[in-house]
Design a protein around this motif. Structure first.
Motif, PDB file in Angstrom:
ATOM      1  N   GLY A  86      10.135   5.426   4.725  1.00 29.24           N
ATOM      2  CA  GLY A  86      10.180   6.713   5.397  1.00 29.24           C
ATOM      3  C   GLY A  86      10.373   6.587   6.903  1.00 29.24           C
ATOM      4  N   ARG A  87       9.932   5.472   7.468  1.00 28.35           N
ATOM      5  CA  ARG A  87      10.089   5.226   8.903  1.00 28.35           C
ATOM      6  C   ARG A  87      11.350   4.435   9.216  1.00 28.35           C
ATOM      7  N   GLY A  88      12.156   4.147   8.189  1.00 25.12           N
ATOM      8  CA  GLY A  88      13.419   3.456   8.404  1.00 25.12           C
ATOM      9  C   GLY A  88      13.311   1.968   8.614  1.00 25.12           C
ATOM     10  N   LEU A  89      12.183   1.373   8.218  1.00 25.54           N
ATOM     11  CA  LEU A  89      11.992  -0.062   8.411  1.00 25.54           C
ATOM     12  C   LEU A  89      12.496  -0.888   7.234  1.00 25.54           C
ATOM     13  N   VAL A  90      12.514  -0.303   6.051  1.00 23.83           N
ATOM     14  CA  VAL A  90      13.013  -0.996   4.864  1.00 23.83           C
ATOM     15  C   VAL A  90      13.956  -0.079   4.102  1.00 23.83           C
ATOM     16  N   THR A  91      14.782  -0.690   3.273  1.00 25.58           N
ATOM     17  CA  THR A  91      15.701   0.040   2.410  1.00 25.58           C
ATOM     18  C   THR A  91      15.279  -0.157   0.969  1.00 25.58           C
ATOM     19  N   VAL A  92      15.147   0.950   0.240  1.00 28.14           N
ATOM     20  CA  VAL A  92      14.842   0.901  -1.190  1.00 28.14           C
ATOM     21  C   VAL A  92      16.179   1.027  -1.917  1.00 28.14           C
ATOM     22  N   HIS A  93      16.582  -0.034  -2.601  1.00 29.14           N
ATOM     23  CA  HIS A  93      17.878  -0.046  -3.275  1.00 29.14           C
ATOM     24  C   HIS A  93      17.774   0.648  -4.633  1.00 29.14           C
ATOM     25  N   ALA A  94      18.891   1.194  -5.064  1.00 31.42           N
ATOM     26  CA  ALA A  94      18.935   1.858  -6.369  1.00 31.42           C
ATOM     27  C   ALA A  94      18.571   0.861  -7.461  1.00 31.42           C
ATOM     28  N   ASP A  95      17.848   1.357  -8.457  1.00 25.93           N
ATOM     29  CA  ASP A  95      17.435   0.487  -9.556  1.00 25.93           C
ATOM     30  C   ASP A  95      18.631   0.056 -10.391  1.00 25.93           C
ATOM     31  N   LEU A  96      18.577  -1.176 -10.803  1.00 28.88           N
ATOM     32  CA  LEU A  96      19.574  -1.710 -11.709  1.00 28.88           C
ATOM     33  C   LEU A  96      19.086  -1.545 -13.139  1.00 28.88           C
ATOM     34  N   ASP A  97      19.969  -1.725 -14.053  1.00 28.39           N
ATOM     35  CA  ASP A  97      19.616  -1.695 -15.468  1.00 28.39           C
ATOM     36  C   ASP A  97      18.625  -2.821 -15.746  1.00 28.39           C
ATOM     37  N   PRO A  98      17.409  -2.510 -16.254  1.00 24.55           N
ATOM     38  CA  PRO A  98      16.423  -3.571 -16.477  1.00 24.55           C
ATOM     39  C   PRO A  98      16.860  -4.607 -17.509  1.00 24.55           C
ATOM     40  N   PHE A  99      17.896  -4.318 -18.265  1.00 24.89           N
ATOM     41  CA  PHE A  99      18.384  -5.273 -19.262  1.00 24.89           C
ATOM     42  C   PHE A  99      19.621  -6.015 -18.776  1.00 24.89           C
ATOM     43  N   ASN A 100      19.894  -5.908 -17.484  1.00 25.86           N
ATOM     44  CA  ASN A 100      20.985  -6.625 -16.872  1.00 25.86           C
ATOM     45  C   ASN A 100      20.711  -8.126 -17.001  1.00 25.86           C
ATOM     46  N   PRO A 101      21.676  -8.915 -17.473  1.00 29.54           N
ATOM     47  CA  PRO A 101      21.453 -10.350 -17.654  1.00 29.54           C
ATOM     48  C   PRO A 101      21.020 -11.073 -16.371  1.00 29.54           C
ATOM     49  N   LEU A 102      21.491 -10.618 -15.214  1.00 31.31           N
ATOM     50  CA  LEU A 102      21.092 -11.258 -13.959  1.00 31.31           C
ATOM     51  C   LEU A 102      19.604 -11.053 -13.677  1.00 31.31           C
ATOM     52  N   ILE A 103      19.109  -9.856 -13.961  1.00 26.80           N
ATOM     53  CA  ILE A 103      17.688  -9.581 -13.755  1.00 26.80           C
ATOM     54  C   ILE A 103      16.850 -10.391 -14.735  1.00 26.80           C
ATOM     55  N   LEU A 104      17.299 -10.460 -15.976  1.00 17.85           N
ATOM     56  CA  LEU A 104      16.558 -11.219 -16.980  1.00 17.85           C
ATOM     57  C   LEU A 104      16.543 -12.709 -16.643  1.00 17.85           C
ATOM     58  N   GLU A 105      17.634 -13.231 -16.121  1.00 20.10           N
ATOM     59  CA  GLU A 105      17.687 -14.638 -15.703  1.00 20.10           C
ATOM     60  C   GLU A 105      16.712 -14.887 -14.550  1.00 20.10           C
ATOM     61  N   ARG A 106      16.673 -13.948 -13.612  1.00 19.86           N
ATOM     62  CA  ARG A 106      15.765 -14.098 -12.475  1.00 19.86           C
ATOM     63  C   ARG A 106      14.311 -14.053 -12.952  1.00 19.86           C
ATOM     64  N   LEU A 107      14.023 -13.193 -13.916  1.00 13.64           N
ATOM     65  CA  LEU A 107      12.688 -13.111 -14.479  1.00 13.64           C
ATOM     66  C   LEU A 107      12.312 -14.431 -15.175  1.00 13.64           C
ATOM     67  N   LEU A 108      13.236 -14.974 -15.947  1.00 15.79           N
ATOM     68  CA  LEU A 108      12.973 -16.249 -16.615  1.00 15.79           C
ATOM     69  C   LEU A 108      12.759 -17.373 -15.615  1.00 15.79           C
ATOM     70  N   ASP A 109      13.551 -17.387 -14.547  1.00 14.45           N
ATOM     71  CA  ASP A 109      13.383 -18.411 -13.516  1.00 14.45           C
ATOM     72  C   ASP A 109      11.996 -18.307 -12.880  1.00 14.45           C
ATOM     73  N   GLY A 110      11.557 -17.066 -12.617  1.00 14.33           N
ATOM     74  CA  GLY A 110      10.234 -16.861 -12.043  1.00 14.33           C
ATOM     75  C   GLY A 110       9.117 -17.313 -12.969  1.00 14.33           C
ATOM     76  N   LEU A 111       9.277 -17.037 -14.262  1.00 17.27           N
ATOM     77  CA  LEU A 111       8.274 -17.463 -15.233  1.00 17.27           C
ATOM     78  C   LEU A 111       8.235 -18.986 -15.371  1.00 17.27           C
ATOM     79  N   ARG A 112       9.397 -19.591 -15.325  1.00 13.97           N
ATOM     80  CA  ARG A 112       9.449 -21.067 -15.410  1.00 13.97           C
ATOM     81  C   ARG A 112       8.803 -21.710 -14.189  1.00 13.97           C
ATOM     82  N   ALA A 113       8.895 -21.051 -13.050  1.00 13.70           N
ATOM     83  CA  ALA A 113       8.314 -21.590 -11.817  1.00 13.70           C
ATOM     84  C   ALA A 113       6.790 -21.566 -11.846  1.00 13.70           C
ATOM     85  N   LEU A 114       6.211 -20.719 -12.720  1.00 15.76           N
ATOM     86  CA  LEU A 114       4.747 -20.677 -12.821  1.00 15.76           C
ATOM     87  C   LEU A 114       4.287 -21.925 -13.473  1.00 15.76           C
TER      88      LEU A 114
END
Length: 114
Positions: A86-114
């Motif tokens: 609201g103060r113009g310090l950050v940008t909230v980007h439009a949501d992507l499809d939660p089933f987008n393969p790129l998002i799922l790959e990023r999620l898997l990478d994050g889980l593997r890093a745990l």
């Protein structure tokens, strides 16, 4: 970056002024980036807001990543990010499809890093 020090008795609703939502639609996978227009001190007096601002200024991250990295509860993260947007310090980007393969790959990478 270490989470900001917080007194264990201060509840999230105190830090958010009792607010639980924002005008911005933010899911856990919503991407947030810094606008780079203002200095970190402009993020506000709250150390949690400053930590979120500094983290997102380093590069775009999801709401969940910011919440985990800064040690701020997810609901409070959304409220503070909404304030920053609201103060113009950050940008909230439009949501992507939660089933987008790129998002799922990023999620898997994050889980593997745990």
């Amino acid at each position: 970056m270490t989470p900001p020090p917080r007194h264990p008795w201060v509840r999230a609703y105190v830090l958010s002024g009792g607010r639980t939502g924002t005008q911005w639609r933010m899911l856990m996978h919503t991407l947030i980036s810094g606008t780079g227009r203002l200095p970190a001190a402009a993020a506000g007096p709250q150390p949690e807001a400053q930590a979120l601002y500094l983290r997102v200024s380093a590069g775009p991250q999801t709401v969940a990543e910011l919440s985990a990295a800064c040690g701020v509860p997810l609901g409070l993260t959304r409220v503070l990010l909404g304030d920053l947007a609201g103060r113009g310090l950050v940008t909230v980007h439009a949501d992507l499809d939660p089933f987008n393969p790129l998002i799922l790959e990023r999620l898997l990478d994050g889980l593997r890093a745990l």
